[in-house]
Design an enzyme around this catalytic site. Structure first.
Site, PDB file in Angstrom:
ATOM      1  N   CYS A 171       0.865  -1.177   0.000  1.00 17.68           N
ATOM      2  CA  CYS A 171       0.000   0.000   0.000  1.00 17.68           C
ATOM      3  C   CYS A 171       0.905   1.232   0.000  1.00 17.68           C
ATOM      4  O   CYS A 171       1.689   1.435   0.941  1.00 17.68           O
ATOM      5  CB  CYS A 171      -0.846  -0.039   1.270  1.00 17.68           C
ATOM      6  SG  CYS A 171      -1.870   1.412   1.544  1.00 17.68           S
TER       7      CYS A 171
ATOM      8  N   CYS B 293      -0.591   3.848  -6.425  1.00 15.21           N
ATOM      9  CA  CYS B 293      -1.566   3.259  -5.488  1.00 15.21           C
ATOM     10  C   CYS B 293      -1.862   1.871  -6.027  1.00 15.21           C
ATOM     11  O   CYS B 293      -2.146   1.722  -7.232  1.00 15.21           O
ATOM     12  CB  CYS B 293      -2.834   4.104  -5.438  1.00 15.21           C
ATOM     13  SG  CYS B 293      -4.230   3.277  -4.618  1.00 15.21           S
TER      14      CYS B 293
HETATM   15  N1  DGL Z   1      -3.914   0.644  -2.070  1.00 17.26           N
HETATM   16  C1  DGL Z   1      -3.512   1.785  -1.365  1.00 17.26           C
HETATM   17  C2  DGL Z   1      -2.320   2.496  -1.935  1.00 17.26           C
HETATM   18  O1  DGL Z   1      -1.507   1.848  -2.559  1.00 17.26           O
HETATM   19  C3  DGL Z   1      -4.495   2.589  -0.586  1.00 17.26           C
HETATM   20  C4  DGL Z   1      -5.690   3.158  -1.260  1.00 17.26           C
HETATM   21  C5  DGL Z   1      -6.643   3.746  -0.229  1.00 17.26           C
HETATM   22  O2  DGL Z   1      -7.050   3.000   0.662  1.00 17.26           O
HETATM   23  O3  DGL Z   1      -6.963   4.930  -0.357  1.00 17.26           O
HETATM   24  O4  DGL Z   1      -2.145   3.671  -1.759  1.00 17.26           O
END
Ligand code: DGL
Length: 265
Positions: free
Chosen positions: A75, A180
């Site tokens: 993430c 993301c």
């Molecule tokens: N998948 C996440 C990232 O890589 C987070 C997205 C979120 O929860 O806003 O930033």
């Protein structure tokens, strides 16, 4: 004496990190994988940093209790907000997620970097962009905070006809970086929308995890034989209150490319 194989923990706010898990599972077939998606609190991108930290540390306490040998913050948002603090607290090596800005800049031209609001505003992301600008003074890096995009992907993943274009920055970039892990589900659509090459950091994360595991396993073999999982495909245990959702998404999206998954924590 046999040693316990502590496995590898993967964390994301929701389904985005499954893309990282799938990439790692193509490369690593003899580890136990744990996937903790905090879908209940997703999306993280518009939450205050303190709230994000609290959720991420709670998931990492679960990994620590499982005595994982390594963990992956799959993430970008959680990495941007607290990877250094995680590394200070936990004894195992932690792979973070970082937008693949450098390979895109090396290719030249205008580079859009799409991230969540929290990543966009983080010191870590700003530092990354300014390091690259210093090294490549002609780099044209254009970061964009895509409010609501990750949350919409989390909700609409299986709606093939959903139109994401209102959530995307307009323009004609020469390359787009997906900062993301949720956005990776849209990779083909974004390539068609922008008509350019799309970069993500998943391969880099898988490489770093493989390197960590090589070091850990060499050291462990020196100390005594490893307990083999005897698995040809790394089993996955899904954790957290939304484990069934993540297991279903993984089976649906990645079973063919990364092997069938059959475990639940
Ligand atoms: N998948 C996440 C990232 O890589 C987070 C997205 C979120 O929860 O806003 O930033």
């Amino acid at each position: 004496m046999e040693k316990i194989n502590g496995g590898v923990g993967f964390f994301d706010s929701g389904i985005g990190g499954l893309t990282v898990l799938a990439e790692c599972r193509k490369r690593i077939n003899d580890e136990i994988f744990y996937y903790y998606g905090d879908n209940e609190h997703a999306p993280y991108g518009n939450l205050p940093a303190e709230a994000i930290k609290k959720f991420v540390f709670s998931a990492f306490d679960t990994f620590a209790a499982l005595k994982v040998k390594a963990a992956v913050v799959a993430c970008n948002t959680a990495t941007a907000v607290c990877v250094e603090a995680l590394r200070k607290k936990y004894p195992f090596p932690i792979v973070g997620a970082e937008p693949a800005v450098l390979p895109a800049v090396k290719r030249g031209g205008k580079v859009f970097v799409l991230t969540t609001r929290a990543t966009y505003e983080s010191n870590r992301f700003r530092a990354l962009c300014s390091r690259i600008r210093q090294k490549y003074p002609n780099a044209d890096i254009q970061p964009h905070a895509c409010d609501l995009l990750a949350g919409t992907i989390e909700e609409r993943l299986f709606d093939a006809s959903f139109d994401y274009t209102p959530f995307l920055p307009q323009g004609s970039p020469d390359a787009v970086v997906l900062g993301c892990t949720h956005y990776i589900y849209l990779k083909d659509r974004l390539r068609a929308f922008y008509g350019c090459e799309i970069f993500d950091g998943n391969e880099g994360m898988a490489n770093r995890l493989v390197a960590f595991l090589d070091q850990i396993n060499v050291k462990a073999r020196e100390d005594g034989p490893l307990l083999s999982t005897a698995a040809k495909i790394s089993p996955i245990f899904f954790l957290g209150s939304q484990k069934n959702t993540n297991e279903r998404v993984f089976e649906h999206m990645f079973a063919k490319t990364s092997g069938f998954c059959n475990k639940s924590g």
